[in-house]
Design an enzyme around this catalytic site. Structure first.
Site, PDB file in Angstrom:
ATOM      1  N   HIS A   2      -7.990  -6.792  -0.531  1.00 46.77           N
ATOM      2  CA  HIS A   2      -7.350  -5.546  -0.948  1.00 46.77           C
ATOM      3  C   HIS A   2      -7.298  -5.548  -2.477  1.00 46.77           C
ATOM      4  O   HIS A   2      -6.590  -6.346  -3.079  1.00 46.77           O
ATOM      5  CB  HIS A   2      -5.956  -5.423  -0.341  1.00 46.77           C
ATOM      6  CG  HIS A   2      -5.982  -5.312   1.152  1.00 46.77           C
ATOM      7  ND1 HIS A   2      -4.996  -5.825   1.957  1.00 46.77           N
ATOM      8  CD2 HIS A   2      -6.890  -4.751   1.994  1.00 46.77           C
ATOM      9  CE1 HIS A   2      -5.292  -5.582   3.223  1.00 46.77           C
ATOM     10  NE2 HIS A   2      -6.441  -4.928   3.259  1.00 46.77           N
ATOM     11  N   GLU A   5      -4.119  -5.856  -4.615  1.00 44.48           N
ATOM     12  CA  GLU A   5      -3.262  -7.038  -4.451  1.00 44.48           C
ATOM     13  C   GLU A   5      -3.869  -8.146  -5.304  1.00 44.48           C
ATOM     14  O   GLU A   5      -4.683  -8.948  -4.841  1.00 44.48           O
ATOM     15  CB  GLU A   5      -3.174  -7.405  -2.967  1.00 44.48           C
ATOM     16  CG  GLU A   5      -2.545  -6.279  -2.143  1.00 44.48           C
ATOM     17  CD  GLU A   5      -2.644  -6.483  -0.634  1.00 44.48           C
ATOM     18  OE1 GLU A   5      -3.048  -7.579  -0.193  1.00 44.48           O
ATOM     19  OE2 GLU A   5      -2.327  -5.535   0.104  1.00 44.48           O
ATOM     20  N   HIS A 132      -3.181 -12.302  -0.190  1.00 44.23           N
ATOM     21  CA  HIS A 132      -2.738 -10.905  -0.224  1.00 44.23           C
ATOM     22  C   HIS A 132      -1.438 -10.785  -1.029  1.00 44.23           C
ATOM     23  O   HIS A 132      -0.898 -11.772  -1.526  1.00 44.23           O
ATOM     24  CB  HIS A 132      -2.497 -10.396   1.200  1.00 44.23           C
ATOM     25  CG  HIS A 132      -3.750 -10.268   2.020  1.00 44.23           C
ATOM     26  ND1 HIS A 132      -4.307  -9.055   2.346  1.00 44.23           N
ATOM     27  CD2 HIS A 132      -4.546 -11.207   2.585  1.00 44.23           C
ATOM     28  CE1 HIS A 132      -5.402  -9.246   3.067  1.00 44.23           C
ATOM     29  NE2 HIS A 132      -5.558 -10.550   3.230  1.00 44.23           N
ATOM     30  N   GLU A 228       0.587 -14.137   2.046  1.00 40.30           N
ATOM     31  CA  GLU A 228       1.207 -13.040   1.306  1.00 40.30           C
ATOM     32  C   GLU A 228       1.995 -13.669   0.169  1.00 40.30           C
ATOM     33  O   GLU A 228       2.934 -14.442   0.402  1.00 40.30           O
ATOM     34  CB  GLU A 228       2.130 -12.233   2.222  1.00 40.30           C
ATOM     35  CG  GLU A 228       1.436 -11.566   3.393  1.00 40.30           C
ATOM     36  CD  GLU A 228       0.702 -10.288   3.002  1.00 40.30           C
ATOM     37  OE1 GLU A 228       0.913  -9.815   1.864  1.00 40.30           O
ATOM     38  OE2 GLU A 228      -0.074  -9.768   3.835  1.00 40.30           O
TER      39      GLU A 228
END
Length: 392
Positions: A2, A5, A132, A228
């Site tokens: 992404h 990110e 991410h 994350e």
């Protein structure tokens, strides 16, 4: 994956720099890690998305997430989960390397997705993580729920224990990912992650189809988790140094996890040559568990294999067509910062001499256990333990 990110991109670049610097400084731990590990670093899988997010000043939560064709790359991989779930329901043993079972895909594969799939298929990765932003948690397979439920359903893989270990080996070495007192990212799930050790099962959080994490696990020998790295998807550059400090130990420790479990060579006992594509099957017999781990891996080009496992006792079997299976009882003890335990398998080829007569119909119609029995009798004869056979 992404493009908006961005912390993962910066951390990967810093990691490359750090490994080189510390190697030249004769850092013993880093030198050992580099000598024992082939490390592949991909700073960006979605440079177009990153460029868009950067050019627009990271103005919102979504701009730059997708690629230049407006496709979310983490929904674009072939959905192997549904194939695996179907096999489980129908008690089909085929439990890995499922890409060959794909007959159709819902959406065209993007250039970035194709390139990464080619990389995954060409290089026998053992362990990986995709980075991410938007929350602070280590996410592990499966990402897709088995029932189709969108949230709240724990979807365990056959290697659930190992994946939990891998996720914890990042979260516990991160500065505060597993700290219950840390700031959460504003939603109910985020508030619970730290109380769970800073980890979550993917589908338990929310179910997604076509993710890279599950694709790696079900298409190859690779074990992948999703990291994350923080609430802010596009943090300011003045916090990057502190973010590196928060993640450095976790990144290094995670790379070391590629050395847990067992590794070795599967080879022909006669020629001594490595055997590629031999199946490695594991049964957990720790404290009389007696449970087959229904996820096999295979040996690669020169017969070498790596099988990630948590500490315990296992029956490990190597087999391939044309050879007698070989099973070894192994006690796995994972010592930090050391190579995996070496467990080699010498497979004996099944070879029938020309003066043994075989009636084709009977042979073809024989059951697998009968064929194995015949092969075992012939092997016994080769070792001088019984008379030669004439198969009718």
């Amino acid at each position: 994956m992404h493009g908006n990110e961005v912390l993962g991109r910066e951390l990967i670049l810093k990691l490359a720099d750090y490994l080189c610097d510390e190697y030249m400084k004769s850092n013993g731990n880093i030198r050992e890690l580099i000598h024992q590990t082939r490390i592949h670093l991909m700073a960006s899988m979605n440079p177009d998305g990153w460029q868009l997010a950067t050019d627009t000043g990271a103005s919102d939560y979504l701009t730059g997430r997708t690629n230049n064709n407006s496709v979310d790359l983490n929904r674009n991989f072939p959905d192997l989960d549904r194939i695996m779930f179907s096999h489980e329901e129908n008690h089909i043993d085929h439990n890995n390397h499922l890409l060959q079972d794909i007959t159709s895909i819902k959406e065209p594969l993007q250039p970035e997705t194709r390139a990464v799939i080619r990389l995954i298929m060409q290089i026998p990765f053992v362990l990986s993580a995709n980075l991410h932003g938007g929350d602070l948690v280590a996410n592990y397979p499966y990402d897709e729920s088995k029932s189709g439920k969108l949230t709240g359903e724990y979807s365990s893989s056959p290697d659930d224990e190992t994946f939990r270990h891998l996720a914890l080996q990042y979260s516990l070495y991160h500065a505060d990912m597993a700290d219950p007192k840390r700031k959460n990212c504003g939603d109910v799930d985020s508030a619970q992650f730290a109380k769970q050790g800073g980890i979550t099962n993917g589908a338990k959080w929310y179910s997604l189809q076509g993710g890279m994490q599950d694709f790696n696990y079900l298409s190859s020998n690779d074990f992948e988790i999703t990291l994350e790295l923080g609430c802010d998807k596009y943090p300011n550059d003045d916090v990057l140094e502190n973010e590196w400090k928060r993640n450095k130990n976790a990144l290094i420790n995670f790379i070391w996890q590629s050395h847990i479990g067992v590794k070795g060579i599967v080879y022909d006992s006669v020629t001594k040559l490595g055997i590629p594509n031999a199946v490695i099957h594991v049964k957990n017999v720790t404290k009389n568990i007696q449970k087959d781990i229904q996820h096999d891996i295979t040996s690669v080009h020169d017969g070498d294999y790596f099988r990630l496992l948590t500490p315990g006792q296992y029956k490990i079997t190597a087999y391939r067509d044309g050879y007698l299976p070989h099973t070894r009882l192994v006690t796995v003890i994972n010592r930090p910062f050391t190579q995996a335990q070496r467990v080699d398998f010498a497979l004996k080829p099944i070879s029938l001499p020309p003066y043994i007569r075989i009636q084709p119909d009977n042979f073809i119609n024989s059951k697998p256990d009968e064929l194995f029995s015949t092969a075992q009798k012939w092997e016994n004869w080769r070792n001088g333990n019984q008379e030669p056979l004439a198969l009718e």
